[in-house]
Design an enzyme around this catalytic site. Structure first.
Site: not given
Length: 178
Positions: A108, A131, A139-140, A168
């Site tokens: 962040y 979001n 956002c993850h 991912e």
């Protein structure tokens, strides 16, 4: 303007939903534990929306989300989003976050600094918590200071965030600046 449409679809993390209008995607719903619960949650968020067959561009977005959640490095930056009603700061944060590639993460604080808002990590976190387009606005991929998980407002909380990061190929233990 016609009523927004929505559809529920299966992914590796569970049944997700997507809603759209003539201008683009207006919402993405992460899994709620069952197809019916996801459908109910999405319909509650968008009471005027009608479940329908997605147009071709939205189907490509669905296919991209499914591909990404299956572990393929899929670029969703081309998905057209309708930001109507989204505060300008959130819009700016979401557009930046869309540039974080799969398998990479930022904190962040990193994002606040890049956007010229030193000390603005909390504001970035608040934008993440609101979001409306999770996965498409990834956002993850945003972590707390020191690479800690931080929060995640979807069902399953941080466990869902970690699962998405593992799919991912990102390590949730440390930021992987891109």
């Amino acid at each position: 303007m016609t009523a927004p449409g929505y559809a529920v679809f299966d992914t590796a993390i569970g049944d997700c939903g997507i809603a759209w209008n003539e201008r683009g995607v207006i919402a993405v719903q992460l899994p709620e534990g069952s197809e019916e619960k996801t459908r109910t949650r999405l319909a509650a968020r968008l009471p005027d929306a009608v479940e329908s067959v997605p147009p071709a561009d939205v189907q490509r977005s669905i296919d991209g989300v499914v591909s990404l959640m299956n572990g393929k490095r899929t670029d969703l930056t081309g998905v057209e989003l309708d930001y109507e009603g989204v505060p300008e700061f959130h819009h700016r944060v979401y557009e930046f976050i869309r540039s974080i590639p799969a398998g990479k993460t930022l904190t962040y604080g990193d994002i606040a600094n890049i956007l010229g808002l030193p000390g603005g990590a909390q504001a970035v976190g608040q934008a993440m918590g609101r979001n409306p387009f999770p996965i498409i606005v990834p956002c993850h991929r945003v972590l707390a200071a020191g690479g800690k998980d931080g929060g995640f407002s979807a069902r399953g909380g941080v466990a869902t965030k970690r699962r998405m990061l593992v799919i991912e190929g990102a390590l949730a233990d440390e930021p992987t600046l891109f």
